[in-house]
Design a protein around this motif. Sequence first.
Motif: not given
Length: 459
Positions: A324-326, A355-364, A391-398
Amino acid sequence: AISVPVSVGLNYTRTYTLNVTVFKTDINSRTEALSRLAAIPIVCASINWFVQHLRKTVFFWERRTVEDRFHQVQNTLNDWWDWKSVGLMTMASLFLIRNAFCHVLEEHVAQQVYFCFTGGMVLLAVYGYFMLLDKIDENVQNMIMDQEIINQSRCVQKMQDIVTKNTRTHKKDRDIVYSFAHTHTVPAKVLHYIWSIYYLVGKILGAMIVMAYFAQIDADTINRFVLGSLLLSGAASGGFMLELGPSTISLLRMSLYKPFYVGDLVTLNHNGAIGMTNALVGFVENITMMYVVIRNFEMKQVWVSHKAFNELIIQNWTRRPTKTVLLNIGISTRSPLKKVQRLQEFGKNWIKGSPDIQQDNYQKCHITSTSNGYNIEIIFFPMVGVSHRQIRQKFLIAFMEAAQRLNVPFVPLQIMQNFCEDVDPAGVEAMSEATAVAKDVELDDLMPDPKDMLERGKE
């Protein structure tokens, strides 16, 4: 094949020489004998029905499927005859035939027949007992083979290699003394060491019972010996006399259910909490006959007895399909609300578009509190095989780039400080202008590219 004909021949010779009768002449004795012979078919049928009933109802044996209730199944030999009941039916038949002979034969012949039939029943019972021991031993061997095949998988070998590297000092003398030679021990193999003791003792006891009977030792003595052996085995297995008992049960549970392998990262505690408080966290280094050895993050060996696992809750971190990425990000309350809302929506859309994140799983991605500024809580699950770090680094940069364009400052979450300054008219006007500008800031180029996917399978 030899003993019974020889015994019959000797008794016949003695009877012929002494000119005495073999069979009783009274009608009552013959009626009793024939009644027992007549009971053989119904007894065998009852035993066969009972075994078939167990086969269809007990959870570990054959059971009818749902489809069998709605489809006509053709009757075969196995529908009314079960080969697994042959041994029990043979024992029951021998018992009734022995009683029949004892009723119809004269005393001097009946004693010999009783001894021969009882000897056959003892041999048959011990043979079945040995088959049971061999079947249990075969199942333990199969568990060892299954777990060794699992150990050859790449994911398990990866974790075991980590344990090997973490527990070695590269000093030969020290490693021989303080480290285990192997980090691929399987619980079933340790269980087999203990089971081999029961297996050997069981075979010896069975052979001794057969020899004791044919040596014509008193039956009461044999019965007391068998009862004492059963009580001793039960006490040892239950742990009343030997500490080996609880270890055997624990190793059996580990072999059957496989809660962890050597090399897995686990947490042991009493309440199942995720935190590190009052919990043991570390790598499973080895499994011994009496203990499970855990190498914690302070690189200490922690020896946990098998008995303790009866009260411990096991959390296996290695078996997570993904991590999990929290994230909790604090934003200054000086930021205009429209800008904060725009940044929050950007994060939510970025997660949905990756596309690197599960779209059918929980998101917040929501504002959850304002205690130390606006707190944005972000939760998502990477695709299986995608590194949660990348993926956490990629999200944080954006996310940081979007915040920079919107001119939204971040604040620490753990500092109790009021980040709001005294409000003056100029500040209110500046905030209003910033709110209007927030709508014009371009953020579409920061959204994830569906073709730019992270590499799978690496951590």
